[in-house]
Motif scaffolding. Structure first.
Motif: not given
Length: 300
Positions: A26-35, A47-58, A73-78
């Motif tokens: 499965r391949v995907a594309a996602w613009n994660i606005e100003h991550l 906040t942490d809650i917002d990152y957790d919410r995005l991680a749920g969608y990932a 970059g890598q730290s943000a994506a991680g």
């Protein structure tokens, strides 16, 4: 007068004795606005809650390869994709709005040099270019985030966004034509900032010209309406997954998916103004043999 130079493409055939991964991915594309990689950084003040919410969608995307845009970059994506499961590949551009990829560790990846030609005026984003081995087959992938503000209409108008986007269009066509001439299957994924389903769109007609033959392209968003933040944006997609003629034959019918956020619009800036899109390709176990080196004309 435009300068014309000859470009010779050398093709290397790599023999793989053991499949790197199963043939279906499965391949995907996602613009994660100003991550950004830290809380409260950037205009979205997450906040942490917002990152957790995005991680749920990932996790819901559940993709093997994700083309990313607007990620620091890598730290943000991680913070969104588990580093225990994914490796990250980002452009070398020194800017918090980068293109890149998150790729499952089971896949073998070679990161190619950035496609810097998309930076036509000194402030535009590079394309992140990787080669992924899938069941012994090389698949070239480019993550792009093109100029905003020329979403439809005459791409050759003299507005600044259209002047930039039209130049990027020609540079992208060069990358597509080079890959098509090599005969290596490819995908271009990300935020094109262009509504290709507007009748007689010039951008799509330019890149989908079938010359070389493998540049006969398809896009999985064709004829579909986006459900992302309905009422806030026109229904036509500006995020696309574009495939060459070879890879088009690998698309699993009915596998295209757009994940739409369930939260209300008051949380839009904490999530993203773009929704992730994905599809499944089934790569055959018999690799495509690349073409012989090809010489063709590139117009600057």
């Amino acid at each position: 007068m435009k300068a014309i130079r000859l470009v010779t493409i050398a093709v290397l055939v790599v023999l793989i004795s053991v499949p790197a991964f199963g043939g279906q991915i499965r391949v995907a594309a996602w613009n994660i606005e100003h991550l950004r990689d830290q809380n409260f950084e950037g205009p979205n003040h997450r906040t942490d809650i917002d990152y957790d919410r995005l991680a749920g969608y990932a996790s819901m995307i559940d993709a093997d390869v994700v083309a990313l845009q607007e990620v620091e970059g890598q730290s943000a994506a991680g913070r969104i994709f588990p580093p225990s499961q994914y490796d990250f590949y980002f452009s070398t551009r020194n800017h918090p709005m980068q293109t890149g990829f998150a790729v499952r560790k089971e896949l073998t990846v070679t990161q190619n040099p950035d496609y810097e030609a998309l930076n036509v005026a000194g402030a535009q984003r590079h394309g992140t270019d990787i080669s992924v081995m899938v069941d012994g087959q090389e698949v070239r992938m480019l993550s792009v985030h093109l100029q905003s503000g020329c979403w439809e209409g005459d791409i050759y108008s003299q507005s600044e966004p259209c002047v930039i986007l039209s130049q990027q269009m020609h540079r992208l066509e060069q990358w597509i034509d080079q890959r098509a001439a090599e005969g290596v299957p490819f995908l271009v994924m990300g935020d094109f900032n262009r509504r290709f389903d507007i009748p007689n769109d010039q951008f799509w007609a330019e890149i989908d010209d079938g010359n070389p033959p493998n540049a006969d392209l398809s896009r999985v968003t064709e004829g579909l309406d986006s459900g992302c933040w309905v009422g806030h944006y026109p229904p036509q997609y500006i995020d696309h997954i574009v495939l060459d003629k070879i890879a088009t034959g690998w698309v699993v019918p009915g596998s295209f998916n757009q994940i739409v956020y369930s939260e209300g619009a008051d949380l839009k800036e904490k999530l993203s103004d773009h929704c992730p899109i994905s599809l499944v390709i089934d790569v055959p176990s018999s690799p495509v043999t690349p073409s012989a080196p090809t010489t063709f004309r590139v117009v600057d």
